[in-house]
Design an enzyme around this catalytic site. Sequence first.
Site, PDB file in Angstrom:
ATOM      1  N   GLU A   1      28.008 -31.782  13.720  1.00 33.44           N
ATOM      2  CA  GLU A   1      28.615 -31.087  12.582  1.00 33.44           C
ATOM      3  C   GLU A   1      30.122 -30.987  12.752  1.00 33.44           C
ATOM      4  OE1 GLU A   1      25.102 -28.121  10.884  1.00 33.44           O
ATOM      5  OE2 GLU A   1      26.678 -27.281  12.154  1.00 33.44           O
TER       6      GLU A   1
ATOM      7  N   GLU B   1      19.390 -31.960   9.784  1.00 33.23           N
ATOM      8  CA  GLU B   1      19.164 -30.557  10.155  1.00 33.23           C
ATOM      9  C   GLU B   1      19.060 -29.735   8.882  1.00 33.23           C
ATOM     10  OE1 GLU B   1      21.584 -28.944  13.365  1.00 33.23           O
ATOM     11  OE2 GLU B   1      21.743 -27.049  12.280  1.00 33.23           O
TER      12      GLU B   1
END
Length: 346
Positions: A176, A262
């Site tokens: 991320e 995710e």
Amino acid sequence: MRFLAPLFMAFVAGITAAGSLTACGQKSDQQAEAAADTGAATFVVPLAVRGTALVARESGDTMVLTGPSLGWHTNWGRFYNDSTLRALRTDWKATITRAAIGAHDSGDCIGGYDTDSAKAVGLAMAAIDGAIANDMYVICDWHSHHNTKENAKKFFATIAGHYGNTPNIIYEIWNEPLEVSWDEVKEYASEVIDVIRADAPDAVVIVGTPSWDQDVDVAALSPLDKPDVLYALHYYAATHKDWNREKADTAIARGLPLIVSESGGMLHTGDGPVDTESWQAWMDWADRNRISVLMWDIADKDETCSMLVPTASDFGTSWSEADLKDWGKTARRTSIERNTKFNPEK
């Protein structure tokens, strides 16, 4: 294998002697031989990306994969074993999982690759070997929020050097990215992909997008000039709603291939109640677009997104319904339903 310190070599030698690691450089050949011996077809086949779809490289059929992600290896490495992978494949009907290898400390997740590379690599290999043994895909995830390019290159050179073109592995190279420019992510990705493909030229690679994998529409304006790349979209349904799906729809319309590596039904913090209405809206969207989904996570932390209670066994084949928290039950049901729909004979 490159970038292997003596400590790591000793670590691997110890695990190998105990029978936990297998030699997987020729694993794709071993899979084919095993299938021929038993007469059983394997589910896992080499993958590619064509247009906006993840596909089987030879047939071109779209592959829609669903399963839970393992938690940070730093804190929940106890679940990185064959028994857990077997339970996910057989009881959850999961076709994919994700080994979240922490690149650095983050909150209470301490002891990442930057302080204990041997443990990180060893647990990544344990998860990969479990996926191979149980005929499922695994995302080897460099679970980083920061630009840790040099360590990422070392880590992925080790993994790709060991496994080569083993078809089970998808590489996620920056979990991320935070509020960084897309240009920075592209530069990082280009270098790390080249390292991976030196030993795994056919590997499918997942590239993160800015703002915690929200800005897929920005990435779609200037994607990488490399084949077989998916772009990460992350969402937590109680926080990310129509506005986030609109960004994703824009990216798809521009031709960007997405994967949800995710996701969760709760707030982006990993806590708070599950927003069942928003979660279902996301699942409907993923089904319409035939997008693979990973759900966070196989862990036992005191938070909504951790799927297990603290007393759950290290070994997934020993779990009962009582070992699953409410989110774990939702994730298991989602995995079963999506894989039954998209992979009915697998």
